[in-house]
Design a protein around this motif. Structure first.
Motif, mmCIF file in Angstrom:
data_model
loop_
_atom_site.group_PDB
_atom_site.id
_atom_site.type_symbol
_atom_site.label_atom_id
_atom_site.label_comp_id
_atom_site.label_asym_id
_atom_site.label_seq_id
_atom_site.Cartn_x
_atom_site.Cartn_y
_atom_site.Cartn_z
ATOM 1 N N ASP A 138 -42.367 -36.490 35.461
ATOM 2 C CA ASP A 138 -40.960 -36.485 35.868
ATOM 3 C C ASP A 138 -40.576 -37.815 36.513
ATOM 4 O OD1 ASP A 138 -40.304 -33.996 34.943
ATOM 5 O OD2 ASP A 138 -40.702 -32.978 36.842
ATOM 6 N N ASP A 141 -40.224 -40.525 33.869
ATOM 7 C CA ASP A 141 -38.947 -40.401 33.157
ATOM 8 C C ASP A 141 -37.773 -40.802 34.049
ATOM 9 O OD1 ASP A 141 -40.297 -39.440 30.948
ATOM 10 O OD2 ASP A 141 -39.989 -37.336 31.473
ATOM 11 N N THR A 145 -35.111 -43.828 33.720
ATOM 12 C CA THR A 145 -33.669 -43.564 33.714
ATOM 13 C C THR A 145 -32.955 -44.436 34.742
ATOM 14 O OG1 THR A 145 -33.988 -41.284 32.956
ATOM 15 C CG2 THR A 145 -31.930 -41.782 34.120
ATOM 16 N N ALA A 177 -23.900 -42.107 41.982
ATOM 17 C CA ALA A 177 -23.711 -40.698 42.352
ATOM 18 C C ALA A 177 -24.204 -39.779 41.235
ATOM 19 C CB ALA A 177 -22.239 -40.434 42.654
ATOM 20 N N ALA A 178 -23.971 -40.205 39.987
ATOM 21 C CA ALA A 178 -24.444 -39.404 38.853
ATOM 22 C C ALA A 178 -25.969 -39.357 38.832
ATOM 23 C CB ALA A 178 -23.899 -39.981 37.541
ATOM 24 N N ILE A 181 -27.108 -36.865 41.405
ATOM 25 C CA ILE A 181 -26.986 -35.486 40.914
ATOM 26 C C ILE A 181 -28.100 -35.145 39.936
ATOM 27 C CG2 ILE A 181 -25.586 -34.021 39.402
ATOM 28 C CD1 ILE A 181 -23.122 -35.149 40.797
ATOM 29 N N ALA A 182 -28.356 -36.070 39.022
ATOM 30 C CA ALA A 182 -29.390 -35.797 38.013
ATOM 31 C C ALA A 182 -30.766 -35.687 38.663
ATOM 32 C CB ALA A 182 -29.377 -36.884 36.951
ATOM 33 N N ASP A 185 -31.253 -32.384 40.361
ATOM 34 C CA ASP A 185 -31.325 -31.249 39.436
ATOM 35 C C ASP A 185 -32.008 -31.719 38.159
ATOM 36 O OD1 ASP A 185 -30.943 -28.817 38.280
ATOM 37 O OD2 ASP A 185 -28.813 -29.138 37.804
ATOM 38 N N TRP A 186 -33.183 -32.320 38.321
ATOM 39 C CA TRP A 186 -33.831 -32.997 37.208
ATOM 40 C C TRP A 186 -34.134 -32.013 36.068
ATOM 41 C CZ3 TRP A 186 -33.585 -37.653 35.703
ATOM 42 C CH2 TRP A 186 -34.448 -38.150 34.717
ATOM 43 N N PRO A 187 -33.735 -32.364 34.843
ATOM 44 C CA PRO A 187 -33.902 -31.426 33.731
ATOM 45 C C PRO A 187 -35.364 -31.138 33.446
ATOM 46 C CG PRO A 187 -33.177 -33.583 32.947
ATOM 47 C CD PRO A 187 -33.063 -33.607 34.431
ATOM 48 N N ASP A 188 -35.649 -29.894 33.213
ATOM 49 C CA ASP A 188 -37.007 -29.490 32.860
ATOM 50 C C ASP A 188 -37.292 -29.891 31.417
ATOM 51 O OD1 ASP A 188 -39.388 -28.268 32.343
ATOM 52 O OD2 ASP A 188 -38.869 -26.471 33.488
ATOM 53 N N ALA A 189 -38.368 -30.580 31.213
ATOM 54 C CA ALA A 189 -38.684 -31.039 29.858
ATOM 55 C C ALA A 189 -39.101 -29.894 28.958
ATOM 56 C CB ALA A 189 -39.794 -32.081 29.907
#
Lengths: 193, 193
Positions: A138, A141, A145, A177-178, A181-182, A185-189
């Motif tokens: 994570d 990645d 990002t 700010a984006a 937020i990301a 709430d980091w997306p689950d791979a």
DNA sequence: GAAGAAAGCTAATGAGATTAGCCTTGCGGC
DNA sequence: GCCGCAAGGCTAATCTCATTAGCTTTCTTC
């Protein structure tokens, strides 16, 4: 005639100044020699050539950038750290339009200081991400990002790629700010780690 | 001796091929002339010089990229559109490592096709953002964020800037997923619009 | 104070971009 | 068919920059 007293360091530093003034793509050995008051071939006693100068310039720049990132992160965590480091990064790119692109080169494996500076910059990013609880894959990645977003922004800004009247400072705040937020709430791979 | 039958278009197209093969920074008029089987100065009957060729190459590239982005977005919306356009963008950059950086130049105001192509690429992004309910200043900020993140990623990737073993494809998916999250929950700038 | 390494220089070569000016091709009008 | 001429291609010349070779001079060290 007394000697000019050059060293590899003075040559690289002058090159950095010129790059910031006229742009990295217009940096020439001829200009460096002229500014230092020596004949062009004299530079070869200190640097191996134009490519090597470029690489050393990159090492100088990434070291400076890493220092400023580290300083910005000091004593901060979470969103504060994210904002401070992002601001320091953009600020460096704006103050040093010639050095900045040089800093993006992959460190030369045979230059330990260059490699170390690259790692220091990366470590500053990982430190921020730890504050968001991001580790392992994570963190890799998320670090990519972060680098992509910030590097892309300052590159497009430097190129004059933002034509709309909307303020660029404001857009950068929104980008950061984006990211906040990301990262929260980091997306689950969707795969085991 | 029969004529070579060049046009500005054939020259630019050959330049694009060479740029993809050897890199934009190594694209030279000499190489273009050699590949087209003419003497170097002959090119000046078709392009104004090296700078102009670069600009025309940029116009060609952004037009191609905009077409592929538009095609990718067709028939899709929301997250699907976001993913498709992001994939098309990265794909173009990977297939055309020389054209891609040329595409990032600010369109020359005196070249209407170049300006139109730039707008088309931007429109493809705005179309995606409408699917997230982002308009006005929010759309400007979000579009800059999207461009920054994607452009930064493909630039760093092309430069070999991702050293860790973690798969780069996976990281890109995560970046796009992060954008999706940020766009769905776009941060409020805290000021009236 | 002499030796030698280091730092600077001039000269020569070569790639690339650009401009000037010539020559010829091939098309349009007669 | 043929003439004129614009356009496309060429050679020659100039400029800038990078690089290498080899010479000279300056420090430093003993």
């Amino acid at each position: 005639m007394p000697r000019a007293g050059l060293t590899p360091q003075t040559v690289v530093r002058e090159a950095a100044r010129i790059a910031d003034e006229v742009g990295l793509e217009r940096l020439t050995l001829a200009a460096v020699a002229s500014r230092l008051g020596v004949a062009l071939p004299s530079l070869y006693k200190h640097v191996r050539g134009a490519d090597a100068l470029n690489q050393k310039l990159g090492a100088l720049a990434i070291a400076e950038l890493a220092d400023e990132m580290t300083a910005a992160a000091a004593g901060r965590a979470g969103r504060d750290a994210l904002r401070a480091v992002a601001a320091a990064w953009r600020d460096y790119a704006r103050r040093h339009p010639g050095r900045y692109p040089a800093a993006q080169q992959v460190p030369a494996p045979d230059d330990p200081e260059h490699v170390a500076a690259g790692r220091q910059a990366l470590d500053a990013i990982y430190a921020i991400l730890r504050g968001y609880g991001l580790t392992g894959d994570d963190a890799v990645d998320a670090a990519r990002t972060f680098r992509s977003a910030v590097h892309g922004f300052v590159t497009l800004e430097a190129a004059g790629g933002f034509g709309m009247p909307r303020g660029v400072d404001r857009s950068y705040e929104q980008l950061v700010a984006a990211l906040d937020i990301a990262f929260r709430d980091w997306p689950d791979a969707g795969s085991p780690r």
